[in-house]
Design a protein around this motif. Structure first.
Motif, PDB file in Angstrom:
ATOM      1  N   VAL A   1       0.835  -1.203   0.000  1.00 28.72           N
ATOM      2  CA  VAL A   1       0.000   0.000   0.000  1.00 28.72           C
ATOM      3  C   VAL A   1       0.871   1.256   0.000  1.00 28.72           C
ATOM      4  O   VAL A   1       0.623   2.213  -0.724  1.00 28.72           O
ATOM      5  CB  VAL A   1      -0.947   0.018   1.215  1.00 28.72           C
ATOM      6  N   GLN A   2       1.913   1.254   0.836  1.00 31.65           N
ATOM      7  CA  GLN A   2       2.831   2.394   0.943  1.00 31.65           C
ATOM      8  C   GLN A   2       4.195   1.851   1.318  1.00 31.65           C
ATOM      9  O   GLN A   2       4.299   0.934   2.134  1.00 31.65           O
ATOM     10  CB  GLN A   2       2.343   3.369   2.018  1.00 31.65           C
TER      11      GLN A   2
ATOM     12  N   ALA B   1      -6.897  -1.731   0.982  1.00 32.21           N
ATOM     13  CA  ALA B   1      -5.806  -1.102   0.228  1.00 32.21           C
ATOM     14  C   ALA B   1      -6.327   0.027  -0.658  1.00 32.21           C
ATOM     15  O   ALA B   1      -5.734   1.111  -0.726  1.00 32.21           O
ATOM     16  CB  ALA B   1      -5.084  -2.145  -0.614  1.00 32.21           C
ATOM     17  N   SER B   2      -7.458  -0.201  -1.313  1.00 29.37           N
ATOM     18  CA  SER B   2      -8.050   0.816  -2.173  1.00 29.37           C
ATOM     19  C   SER B   2      -8.498   2.029  -1.368  1.00 29.37           C
ATOM     20  O   SER B   2      -8.304   3.181  -1.793  1.00 29.37           O
ATOM     21  CB  SER B   2      -9.239   0.219  -2.935  1.00 29.37           C
TER      22      SER B   2
ATOM     23  N   LEU C   1      -7.240   3.101   1.468  1.00 27.26           N
ATOM     24  CA  LEU C   1      -6.073   3.847   1.920  1.00 27.26           C
ATOM     25  C   LEU C   1      -5.427   4.622   0.764  1.00 27.26           C
ATOM     26  O   LEU C   1      -4.979   5.758   0.951  1.00 27.26           O
ATOM     27  CB  LEU C   1      -5.064   2.894   2.554  1.00 27.26           C
ATOM     28  N   GLN C   2      -5.368   4.017  -0.413  1.00 25.89           N
ATOM     29  CA  GLN C   2      -4.807   4.727  -1.558  1.00 25.89           C
ATOM     30  C   GLN C   2      -5.634   5.978  -1.865  1.00 25.89           C
ATOM     31  O   GLN C   2      -5.083   7.043  -2.193  1.00 25.89           O
ATOM     32  CB  GLN C   2      -4.769   3.811  -2.790  1.00 25.89           C
ATOM     33  N   LYS C   3      -6.948   5.870  -1.735  1.00 22.77           N
ATOM     34  CA  LYS C   3      -7.819   7.031  -1.940  1.00 22.77           C
ATOM     35  C   LYS C   3      -7.541   8.095  -0.888  1.00 22.77           C
ATOM     36  O   LYS C   3      -7.496   9.293  -1.191  1.00 22.77           O
ATOM     37  CB  LYS C   3      -9.283   6.591  -1.886  1.00 22.77           C
TER      38      LYS C   3
ATOM     39  N   PHE D   1      -4.656   8.588   0.669  1.00 24.99           N
ATOM     40  CA  PHE D   1      -3.367   9.211   0.353  1.00 24.99           C
ATOM     41  C   PHE D   1      -3.528  10.260  -0.750  1.00 24.99           C
ATOM     42  O   PHE D   1      -2.967  11.358  -0.672  1.00 24.99           O
ATOM     43  CB  PHE D   1      -2.353   8.152  -0.092  1.00 24.99           C
ATOM     44  N   THR D   2      -4.301   9.914  -1.769  1.00 22.66           N
ATOM     45  CA  THR D   2      -4.526  10.858  -2.873  1.00 22.66           C
ATOM     46  C   THR D   2      -5.240  12.112  -2.388  1.00 22.66           C
ATOM     47  O   THR D   2      -4.859  13.241  -2.733  1.00 22.66           O
ATOM     48  CB  THR D   2      -5.344  10.180  -3.981  1.00 22.66           C
TER      49      THR D   2
END
Length: 344
Positions: free
Chosen positions: A124-125, A144-145, A147-149, A151-152
Protein backbone atom coordinates in the motif's frame (compact mmCIF):
# COMPACT_ATOMS: atom_id res chain seq x y z
CA UNK A 1 -0.65 14.12 18.67
CA UNK A 2 -2.54 13.03 21.75
CA UNK A 3 -5.61 12.33 19.61
CA UNK A 4 -3.85 9.55 17.72
CA UNK A 5 -3.86 5.84 18.38
CA UNK A 6 -0.26 4.71 18.14
CA UNK A 7 0.70 1.43 16.51
CA UNK A 8 4.20 0.08 16.09
CA UNK A 9 7.18 0.89 18.28
CA UNK A 10 10.00 3.36 18.79
CA UNK A 11 13.40 2.31 20.07
CA UNK A 12 14.50 4.56 22.97
CA UNK A 13 18.14 3.50 23.32
CA UNK A 14 19.43 5.80 20.55
CA UNK A 15 17.06 8.52 21.72
CA UNK A 16 18.44 8.67 25.24
CA UNK A 17 22.09 8.22 24.29
CA UNK A 18 22.17 10.77 21.46
CA UNK A 19 20.83 13.64 23.57
CA UNK A 20 17.90 14.51 21.30
CA UNK A 21 15.17 13.01 23.46
CA UNK A 22 13.59 16.34 24.29
CA UNK A 23 13.41 17.19 20.60
CA UNK A 24 11.43 14.07 19.91
CA UNK A 25 9.12 14.66 22.86
CA UNK A 26 8.10 17.98 21.37
CA UNK A 27 7.04 16.25 18.16
CA UNK A 28 5.05 13.55 19.90
CA UNK A 29 7.37 10.60 19.25
CA UNK A 30 8.21 9.73 22.87
CA UNK A 31 6.40 6.39 22.99
CA UNK A 32 7.41 3.23 24.78
CA UNK A 33 9.41 0.60 22.94
CA UNK A 34 8.12 -2.83 22.12
CA UNK A 35 10.64 -5.57 21.31
CA UNK A 36 10.62 -6.74 17.71
CA UNK A 37 10.74 -10.41 16.89
CA UNK A 38 14.15 -11.67 15.80
CA UNK A 39 14.48 -14.84 13.75
CA UNK A 40 16.93 -17.38 15.05
CA UNK A 41 20.40 -16.74 13.64
CA UNK A 42 19.41 -13.38 12.14
CA UNK A 43 22.60 -11.73 13.41
CA UNK A 44 24.48 -13.49 10.61
CA UNK A 45 22.96 -11.14 8.09
CA UNK A 46 21.55 -8.29 10.14
CA UNK A 47 24.67 -7.52 12.13
CA UNK A 48 24.94 -6.48 15.78
CA UNK A 49 25.77 -3.01 17.12
CA UNK A 50 29.18 -3.50 18.77
CA UNK A 51 32.01 -1.70 17.00
CA UNK A 52 30.69 -2.24 13.49
CA UNK A 53 30.59 0.95 11.41
CA UNK A 54 27.11 0.14 10.06
CA UNK A 55 25.36 -2.15 12.57
CA UNK A 56 22.15 -3.74 11.36
CA UNK A 57 22.82 -3.02 7.69
CA UNK A 58 21.14 -5.53 5.40
CA UNK A 59 22.94 -7.09 2.44
CA UNK A 60 20.12 -8.36 0.19
CA UNK A 61 22.52 -9.93 -2.29
CA UNK A 62 23.69 -12.32 0.45
CA UNK A 63 20.19 -13.54 1.36
CA UNK A 64 18.17 -16.50 0.19
CA UNK A 65 14.41 -16.16 -0.20
CA UNK A 66 13.90 -18.03 3.08
CA UNK A 67 16.26 -15.77 5.02
CA UNK A 68 14.69 -12.63 3.55
CA UNK A 69 11.27 -13.82 4.71
CA UNK A 70 12.75 -14.33 8.20
CA UNK A 71 14.22 -10.82 8.14
CA UNK A 72 10.90 -9.30 7.07
CA UNK A 73 8.98 -11.26 9.67
CA UNK A 74 11.36 -9.91 12.31
CA UNK A 75 10.76 -6.41 10.91
CA UNK A 76 7.01 -6.47 11.58
CA UNK A 77 6.16 -3.60 13.94
CA UNK A 78 2.41 -4.08 13.85
CA UNK A 79 -0.18 -6.54 12.55
CA UNK A 80 -3.80 -5.61 13.04
CA UNK A 81 -6.70 -6.88 10.96
CA UNK A 82 -5.76 -6.84 7.26
CA UNK A 83 -2.90 -4.36 7.79
CA UNK A 84 0.72 -5.41 8.33
CA UNK A 85 3.38 -2.79 9.00
CA UNK A 86 7.07 -3.52 8.39
CA UNK A 87 10.21 -1.56 9.18
CA UNK A 88 11.98 -2.11 5.84
CA UNK A 89 15.77 -2.44 5.95
CA UNK A 90 17.81 0.01 3.89
CA UNK A 91 18.86 -1.35 0.51
CA UNK A 92 15.94 -3.72 -0.02
CA UNK A 93 14.06 -2.91 -3.25
CA UNK A 94 10.27 -3.08 -3.16
CA UNK A 95 9.98 -4.03 -6.84
CA UNK A 96 12.44 -5.12 -9.51
CA UNK A 97 13.00 -7.16 -12.62
CA UNK A 98 11.63 -10.72 -12.90
CA UNK A 99 13.82 -13.09 -10.93
CA UNK A 100 15.26 -10.39 -8.64
CA UNK A 101 14.92 -10.76 -4.88
CA UNK A 102 12.60 -7.97 -3.76
CA UNK A 103 9.97 -7.34 -1.13
CA UNK A 104 7.23 -7.91 -3.70
CA UNK A 105 8.73 -11.22 -4.83
CA UNK A 106 8.50 -12.81 -1.36
CA UNK A 107 5.09 -11.49 -0.30
CA UNK A 108 3.38 -14.90 -0.86
CA UNK A 109 5.85 -16.58 1.52
CA UNK A 110 5.57 -13.73 4.02
CA UNK A 111 1.78 -14.03 3.98
CA UNK A 112 2.08 -17.71 4.85
CA UNK A 113 4.68 -16.99 7.53
CA UNK A 114 2.36 -14.46 9.19
CA UNK A 115 -0.54 -16.91 9.23
CA UNK A 116 -2.63 -15.17 6.57
CA UNK A 117 -3.21 -18.34 4.57
CA UNK A 118 -4.48 -17.63 1.07
CA UNK A 119 -4.88 -13.89 1.76
CA UNK A 120 -1.85 -12.60 -0.08
CA UNK A 121 -0.39 -9.26 0.97
CA UNK A 122 -0.06 -6.28 -1.35
CA UNK A 123 1.99 -3.10 -0.96
CA UNK A 124 0.00 0.00 0.00
CA UNK A 125 2.83 2.39 0.94
CA UNK A 126 6.59 1.89 1.03
CA UNK A 127 9.91 3.67 1.37
CA UNK A 128 12.26 3.50 -1.62
CA UNK A 129 15.09 0.98 -2.00
CA UNK A 130 17.89 3.15 -0.59
CA UNK A 131 15.83 4.47 2.34
CA UNK A 132 14.67 2.53 5.37
CA UNK A 133 11.43 2.62 7.27
CA UNK A 134 7.74 1.95 7.09
CA UNK A 135 6.11 -0.34 4.59
CA UNK A 136 2.35 -0.71 4.81
CA UNK A 137 0.89 -3.96 3.51
CA UNK A 138 -2.71 -5.14 3.28
CA UNK A 139 -4.30 -8.53 2.78
CA UNK A 140 -7.63 -6.91 1.85
CA UNK A 141 -7.98 -5.26 -1.60
CA UNK A 142 -10.84 -3.05 -0.36
CA UNK A 143 -8.75 -1.74 2.55
CA UNK A 144 -5.81 -1.10 0.23
CA UNK A 145 -8.05 0.82 -2.17
CA UNK A 146 -9.54 2.88 0.67
CA UNK A 147 -6.07 3.85 1.92
CA UNK A 148 -4.81 4.73 -1.56
CA UNK A 149 -7.82 7.03 -1.94
CA UNK A 150 -6.99 8.59 1.43
CA UNK A 151 -3.37 9.21 0.35
CA UNK A 152 -4.53 10.86 -2.87
CA UNK A 153 -7.02 13.07 -1.05
CA UNK A 154 -4.40 14.06 1.53
CA UNK A 155 -1.97 15.15 -1.19
CA UNK A 156 -4.64 17.18 -2.91
CA UNK A 157 -5.53 18.86 0.39
CA UNK A 158 -1.79 19.39 1.09
CA UNK A 159 -1.94 17.39 4.32
CA UNK A 160 1.34 15.48 4.82
CA UNK A 161 0.81 11.93 6.03
CA UNK A 162 4.45 10.73 6.01
CA UNK A 163 7.32 11.90 8.20
CA UNK A 164 10.94 11.05 7.40
CA UNK A 165 14.09 11.54 9.46
CA UNK A 166 17.32 12.38 7.68
CA UNK A 167 20.89 13.17 8.69
CA UNK A 168 22.37 15.80 6.38
CA UNK A 169 25.94 16.75 5.59
CA UNK A 170 25.58 20.45 6.32
CA UNK A 171 23.00 22.50 8.20
CA UNK A 172 20.13 24.26 6.39
CA UNK A 173 20.31 28.06 6.56
CA UNK A 174 16.82 28.24 8.10
CA UNK A 175 15.50 26.04 10.89
CA UNK A 176 12.30 25.21 9.00
CA UNK A 177 10.57 25.92 5.73
CA UNK A 178 9.43 24.36 2.50
CA UNK A 179 11.28 23.21 -0.60
CA UNK A 180 9.61 23.54 -3.98
CA UNK A 181 11.16 22.28 -7.18
CA UNK A 182 10.03 21.03 -10.58
CA UNK A 183 11.69 17.67 -11.19
CA UNK A 184 12.04 15.29 -14.09
CA UNK A 185 13.62 11.89 -14.61
CA UNK A 186 16.38 11.79 -17.23
CA UNK A 187 18.64 9.06 -18.58
CA UNK A 188 22.14 10.54 -18.51
CA UNK A 189 25.20 8.50 -19.54
CA UNK A 190 23.41 5.25 -18.83
CA UNK A 191 22.10 6.34 -15.42
CA UNK A 192 18.59 7.43 -14.44
CA UNK A 193 18.81 10.75 -12.61
CA UNK A 194 16.21 13.11 -11.20
CA UNK A 195 17.08 16.67 -12.22
CA UNK A 196 15.46 20.03 -11.40
CA UNK A 197 13.78 22.10 -14.10
CA UNK A 198 13.68 25.89 -13.84
CA UNK A 199 10.41 27.61 -14.76
CA UNK A 200 8.76 24.56 -16.38
CA UNK A 201 6.38 25.21 -19.26
CA UNK A 202 3.03 23.54 -19.82
CA UNK A 203 4.76 21.31 -22.36
CA UNK A 204 7.33 20.28 -19.74
CA UNK A 205 4.52 19.28 -17.35
CA UNK A 206 2.87 17.21 -20.07
CA UNK A 207 6.19 15.51 -20.78
CA UNK A 208 6.77 14.29 -17.24
CA UNK A 209 8.04 17.27 -15.26
CA UNK A 210 6.37 17.39 -11.84
CA UNK A 211 6.16 20.24 -9.35
CA UNK A 212 7.23 18.85 -5.97
CA UNK A 213 6.95 20.16 -2.43
CA UNK A 214 8.40 19.10 0.92
CA UNK A 215 8.35 20.69 4.36
CA UNK A 216 11.47 20.45 6.52
CA UNK A 217 12.39 21.22 10.11
CA UNK A 218 15.82 21.04 11.71
CA UNK A 219 15.48 19.02 14.90
CA UNK A 220 19.10 18.90 16.05
CA UNK A 221 22.59 19.94 14.93
CA UNK A 222 26.12 18.79 15.67
CA UNK A 223 29.51 18.39 13.99
CA UNK A 224 28.37 20.35 10.96
CA UNK A 225 25.45 18.01 10.37
CA UNK A 226 21.74 18.15 11.07
CA UNK A 227 18.94 15.81 12.02
CA UNK A 228 16.07 16.95 9.81
CA UNK A 229 12.38 16.10 9.82
CA UNK A 230 11.01 15.91 6.27
CA UNK A 231 7.33 15.81 5.33
CA UNK A 232 6.76 15.45 1.58
CA UNK A 233 3.48 16.64 0.09
CA UNK A 234 4.18 15.14 -3.33
CA UNK A 235 5.54 11.82 -4.50
CA UNK A 236 8.44 11.61 -6.95
CA UNK A 237 11.47 9.28 -7.13
CA UNK A 238 14.38 10.49 -4.97
CA UNK A 239 12.41 13.65 -4.16
CA UNK A 240 13.80 14.12 -0.65
CA UNK A 241 17.42 13.47 -1.64
CA UNK A 242 17.18 16.02 -4.45
CA UNK A 243 15.38 18.54 -2.24
CA UNK A 244 18.11 18.40 0.38
CA UNK A 245 20.84 18.65 -2.27
CA UNK A 246 19.10 21.80 -3.52
CA UNK A 247 19.47 23.13 0.04
CA UNK A 248 23.23 22.40 -0.25
CA UNK A 249 22.80 19.85 2.56
CA UNK A 250 22.81 16.40 0.92
CA UNK A 251 21.60 13.43 2.93
CA UNK A 252 24.42 11.49 4.55
CA UNK A 253 25.14 8.40 2.45
CA UNK A 254 23.62 9.90 -0.72
CA UNK A 255 26.09 8.64 -3.33
CA UNK A 256 23.96 9.85 -6.22
CA UNK A 257 22.88 13.45 -5.69
CA UNK A 258 25.48 14.72 -3.21
CA UNK A 259 27.80 15.31 -6.17
CA UNK A 260 25.47 18.16 -7.21
CA UNK A 261 26.96 20.17 -4.34
CA UNK A 262 30.39 21.70 -4.93
CA UNK A 263 32.66 23.58 -2.52
CA UNK A 264 35.10 26.43 -3.14
CA UNK A 265 36.96 28.08 -0.23
CA UNK A 266 34.51 26.56 2.20
CA UNK A 267 31.46 27.90 0.36
CA UNK A 268 28.96 25.48 -1.12
CA UNK A 269 27.25 25.93 -4.46
CA UNK A 270 24.98 23.92 -6.74
CA UNK A 271 26.36 22.23 -9.84
CA UNK A 272 24.15 21.43 -12.85
CA UNK A 273 22.94 17.85 -12.39
CA UNK A 274 23.37 17.19 -16.12
CA UNK A 275 27.11 17.90 -15.96
CA UNK A 276 28.10 15.32 -13.35
CA UNK A 277 27.94 11.59 -12.81
CA UNK A 278 26.90 9.91 -9.56
CA UNK A 279 29.88 8.94 -7.42
CA UNK A 280 30.63 8.10 -3.82
CA UNK A 281 29.85 10.92 -1.42
CA UNK A 282 32.85 13.00 -0.40
CA UNK A 283 33.01 14.01 3.28
CA UNK A 284 35.55 16.28 4.93
CA UNK A 285 38.17 14.70 7.16
CA UNK A 286 36.76 16.16 10.38
CA UNK A 287 33.37 14.56 9.74
CA UNK A 288 34.96 11.22 8.85
CA UNK A 289 36.81 11.30 12.17
CA UNK A 290 33.57 12.11 14.03
CA UNK A 291 31.92 9.11 12.40
CA UNK A 292 34.91 6.88 13.28
CA UNK A 293 35.11 5.64 9.69
CA UNK A 294 37.93 4.84 7.30
CA UNK A 295 37.88 6.29 3.75
CA UNK A 296 36.91 2.89 2.37
CA UNK A 297 34.02 2.67 4.84
CA UNK A 298 32.76 6.11 3.77
CA UNK A 299 32.28 4.64 0.31
CA UNK A 300 29.86 2.11 1.85
CA UNK A 301 27.96 4.65 3.98
CA UNK A 302 24.22 3.85 3.74
CA UNK A 303 21.65 6.51 3.01
CA UNK A 304 20.45 8.09 6.27
CA UNK A 305 16.83 8.61 5.25
CA UNK A 306 14.15 6.83 7.26
CA UNK A 307 10.37 6.78 6.85
CA UNK A 308 9.53 7.04 10.53
CA UNK A 309 5.82 7.82 10.73
CA UNK A 310 2.59 7.42 8.76
CA UNK A 311 -0.77 8.96 9.67
CA UNK A 312 -3.77 6.87 8.68
CA UNK A 313 -7.52 7.29 9.18
CA UNK A 314 -9.28 5.18 11.79
CA UNK A 315 -10.92 1.95 10.72
CA UNK A 316 -14.36 3.49 11.18
CA UNK A 317 -15.42 7.13 10.63
CA UNK A 318 -15.58 7.92 14.36
CA UNK A 319 -12.32 6.17 15.23
CA UNK A 320 -9.27 8.26 16.14
CA UNK A 321 -6.60 8.53 13.44
CA UNK A 322 -3.80 5.98 13.60
CA UNK A 323 -0.10 6.83 13.87
CA UNK A 324 2.28 4.12 12.65
CA UNK A 325 5.88 4.35 13.87
CA UNK A 326 9.12 2.59 12.96
CA UNK A 327 12.35 2.76 15.00
CA UNK A 328 15.57 3.99 13.45
CA UNK A 329 18.07 1.44 12.11
CA UNK A 330 21.04 0.75 14.41
CA UNK A 331 23.54 2.39 12.01
CA UNK A 332 21.39 5.55 11.99
CA UNK A 333 21.39 5.59 15.80
CA UNK A 334 25.17 5.09 15.85
CA UNK A 335 25.60 8.09 13.55
CA UNK A 336 23.52 10.28 15.87
CA UNK A 337 25.71 9.29 18.81
CA UNK A 338 28.95 9.83 16.87
CA UNK A 339 27.87 13.31 15.76
CA UNK A 340 26.76 14.32 19.24
CA UNK A 341 23.53 15.78 17.93
CA UNK A 342 21.80 18.09 20.39
CA UNK A 343 18.50 19.89 20.23
CA UNK A 344 18.83 23.48 19.06
Amino acid sequence: MSGFRTLGCVSRSWWLESGVGSAFKTTGFGTEARHQRQPQGSSKWLGTPGNQPFPGLLQPECLSREKLVDVLRASVVDQKGPLVTLNKPQGLPVTGKPGELTLLSVLPELSQSLGLGERELQVVQASEKESSGLVLLSSCPQTASRLQKFFTQSRRAQRPIATYWAVTDGIPTTSEGKIQAALKLEHIDGVNLVVPVKSPSRKDILEGVKRTLSYFRVVATGSGCALVQLRPLTVFPSQLQVHMALQLCPVLGDHRYSTCVGTVLGQRFLLPAESIKPQRQVLDEALIRCLHLTPSQVAQLPLHLHLHCLHLPGTRPRDAPIELLAPLPPYFSRTLRCLGLRQQ
